[in-house]
Design a protein around this motif. Structure first.
Motif, PDB file in Angstrom:
ATOM      1  N   SER A  26       0.831  -1.212   0.000  1.00 52.71           N
ATOM      2  CA  SER A  26       0.000   0.000   0.000  1.00 52.71           C
ATOM      3  C   SER A  26       0.858   1.252   0.000  1.00 52.71           C
ATOM      4  O   SER A  26       0.595   2.207  -0.737  1.00 52.71           O
ATOM      5  N   ARG A  27       1.892   1.264   0.841  1.00 54.39           N
ATOM      6  CA  ARG A  27       2.785   2.429   0.873  1.00 54.39           C
ATOM      7  C   ARG A  27       3.512   2.586  -0.470  1.00 54.39           C
ATOM      8  O   ARG A  27       3.682   3.704  -0.970  1.00 54.39           O
ATOM      9  N   HIS A  28       3.917   1.467  -1.055  1.00 55.53           N
ATOM     10  CA  HIS A  28       4.579   1.519  -2.363  1.00 55.53           C
ATOM     11  C   HIS A  28       3.605   2.039  -3.428  1.00 55.53           C
ATOM     12  O   HIS A  28       3.988   2.865  -4.276  1.00 55.53           O
ATOM     13  N   LEU A  29       2.378   1.594  -3.370  1.00 52.97           N
ATOM     14  CA  LEU A  29       1.349   2.047  -4.307  1.00 52.97           C
ATOM     15  C   LEU A  29       1.121   3.553  -4.167  1.00 52.97           C
ATOM     16  O   LEU A  29       1.008   4.276  -5.156  1.00 52.97           O
ATOM     17  N   SER A  30       1.074   4.037  -2.936  1.00 51.80           N
ATOM     18  CA  SER A  30       0.931   5.473  -2.700  1.00 51.80           C
ATOM     19  C   SER A  30       2.109   6.239  -3.287  1.00 51.80           C
ATOM     20  O   SER A  30       1.944   7.283  -3.916  1.00 51.80           O
ATOM     21  N   LEU A  32       4.042   5.265  -5.788  1.00 54.30           N
ATOM     22  CA  LEU A  32       3.993   5.184  -7.251  1.00 54.30           C
ATOM     23  C   LEU A  32       2.983   6.148  -7.860  1.00 54.30           C
ATOM     24  O   LEU A  32       3.210   6.697  -8.939  1.00 54.30           O
ATOM     25  N   THR A  33       1.853   6.326  -7.183  1.00 52.52           N
ATOM     26  CA  THR A  33       0.727   7.058  -7.764  1.00 52.52           C
ATOM     27  C   THR A  33       0.552   8.470  -7.219  1.00 52.52           C
ATOM     28  O   THR A  33      -0.161   9.272  -7.824  1.00 52.52           O
ATOM     29  N   GLY A  34       1.143   8.746  -6.060  1.00 55.53           N
ATOM     30  CA  GLY A  34       0.896  10.026  -5.403  1.00 55.53           C
ATOM     31  C   GLY A  34      -0.421  10.057  -4.651  1.00 55.53           C
ATOM     32  O   GLY A  34      -0.829  11.100  -4.131  1.00 55.53           O
ATOM     33  N   ALA A  35      -1.105   8.932  -4.587  1.00 50.55           N
ATOM     34  CA  ALA A  35      -2.383   8.856  -3.866  1.00 50.55           C
ATOM     35  C   ALA A  35      -2.148   8.966  -2.361  1.00 50.55           C
ATOM     36  O   ALA A  35      -1.128   8.501  -1.845  1.00 50.55           O
ATOM     37  N   HIS A  92      -8.387  13.953  -4.949  1.00 49.85           N
ATOM     38  CA  HIS A  92      -7.181  13.206  -4.613  1.00 49.85           C
ATOM     39  C   HIS A  92      -7.449  11.708  -4.627  1.00 49.85           C
ATOM     40  O   HIS A  92      -8.394  11.244  -3.975  1.00 49.85           O
ATOM     41  N   SER A  93      -6.644  10.961  -5.338  1.00 48.38           N
ATOM     42  CA  SER A  93      -6.723   9.503  -5.268  1.00 48.38           C
ATOM     43  C   SER A  93      -6.270   9.061  -3.881  1.00 48.38           C
ATOM     44  O   SER A  93      -5.541   9.791  -3.193  1.00 48.38           O
ATOM     45  N   VAL A  94      -6.711   7.882  -3.459  1.00 47.46           N
ATOM     46  CA  VAL A  94      -6.402   7.376  -2.121  1.00 47.46           C
ATOM     47  C   VAL A  94      -6.017   5.905  -2.184  1.00 47.46           C
ATOM     48  O   VAL A  94      -6.427   5.188  -3.097  1.00 47.46           O
ATOM     49  N   VAL A  95      -5.240   5.490  -1.198  1.00 48.39           N
ATOM     50  CA  VAL A  95      -4.940   4.075  -0.979  1.00 48.39           C
ATOM     51  C   VAL A  95      -5.474   3.730   0.398  1.00 48.39           C
ATOM     52  O   VAL A  95      -5.045   4.327   1.390  1.00 48.39           O
ATOM     53  N   LEU A 188       2.696  -4.756  -9.088  1.00 47.28           N
ATOM     54  CA  LEU A 188       2.011  -3.533  -8.688  1.00 47.28           C
ATOM     55  C   LEU A 188       2.273  -2.413  -9.690  1.00 47.28           C
ATOM     56  O   LEU A 188       1.341  -1.694 -10.090  1.00 47.28           O
ATOM     57  N   ARG A 189       3.512  -2.284 -10.132  1.00 45.38           N
ATOM     58  CA  ARG A 189       3.843  -1.264 -11.150  1.00 45.38           C
ATOM     59  C   ARG A 189       3.062  -1.526 -12.439  1.00 45.38           C
ATOM     60  O   ARG A 189       2.576  -0.581 -13.069  1.00 45.38           O
ATOM     61  N   GLU A 190       2.942  -2.796 -12.824  1.00 46.09           N
ATOM     62  CA  GLU A 190       2.191  -3.137 -14.040  1.00 46.09           C
ATOM     63  C   GLU A 190       0.717  -2.714 -13.897  1.00 46.09           C
ATOM     64  O   GLU A 190       0.123  -2.189 -14.833  1.00 46.09           O
TER      65      GLU A 190
END
Length: 195
Positions: A26-30, A32-35, A92-95, A188-190
């Motif tokens: 989740s932290r990595h996703l945030s 990557l995306t800025g969410a 704002h996008s969110v995770v 996750l990057r994909e």
């Protein structure tokens, strides 16, 4: 998906049990995306501990605590969805980082929760984090959290009950990320690139 859908903020919902690595992903996703990263335990954890202690309950044993399951936990998730909704309203996008284990069998849980929290239009991506029992057990041992003490003491029963749950939600787009090793970050990057 229409061009209008691509303009909407995205609500990424990562779900998986303790030790699955969902918080790391989740932290990595945030990142990557800025969410915005919204972790249930950070938003509500201290209040949950105080509430359980005030009622004379063991804050480290939540899975078998009826007071927690029936009264406190629903308030935690209500808080999480409300915080996400306010961010989505601002574009704002969110995770959302939470296990959701108690709610996975309810097909309508996500729709009801987002409606109750007054979410605006948003894309919803549900990411199921799957991890083998051996890896989960090792991660729980290594992190040494008091909250994992009960899980590890009755490991076989815990894994049988919580280890391989299936999400039956009928809302959102669903993806699976197997998180036994570093390839989970590539997956996750994909997923992010597809979005």
């Amino acid at each position: 998906m229409t061009p209008d859908d691509r303009a909407l903020p995205v609500a990424y919902i990562t779900l998986g049990g303790a030790g699955s690595g969902k918080s790391t992903l989740s932290r990595h996703l945030s990142s990557l995306t800025g969410a915005a990263y919204l972790d249930k335990d950070t938003l509500a954890g201290p209040l949950v501990r105080v509430a359980l202690e005030a009622f004379g309950q063991d804050p480290s044993d939540r899975e078998s605590n009826e007071l927690y399951l029936q009264r406190v936990m629903p308030a935690e998730y209500e808080t999480l969805f409300a915080a996400a909704g306010r961010n989505l309203e601002l574009g704002h996008s969110v995770v959302l980082d939470a296990p959701f284990v108690a709610y996975l069998k309810d097909p309508d849980f996500l729709r009801r929760s987002t409606e109750s929290a007054g979410w605006p239009a948003a894309r919803i991506r549900v990411i199921h984090v799957r991890t083998s029992p051996e890896v989960v057990q090792q991660r729980l041992i290594e992190r040494g959290s008091e909250r994992d003490r009960v899980k590890l003491a009755g490991w076989d029963a815990y894994w049988e009950r919580f280890g391989a749950l299936e999400c039956r939600w009928n809302t959102g787009e669903h993806d699976v990320v197997v998180n036994d090793d570093e390839t989970a970050f590539t997956r996750l990057r994909e997923l992010v690139q597809q979005i």
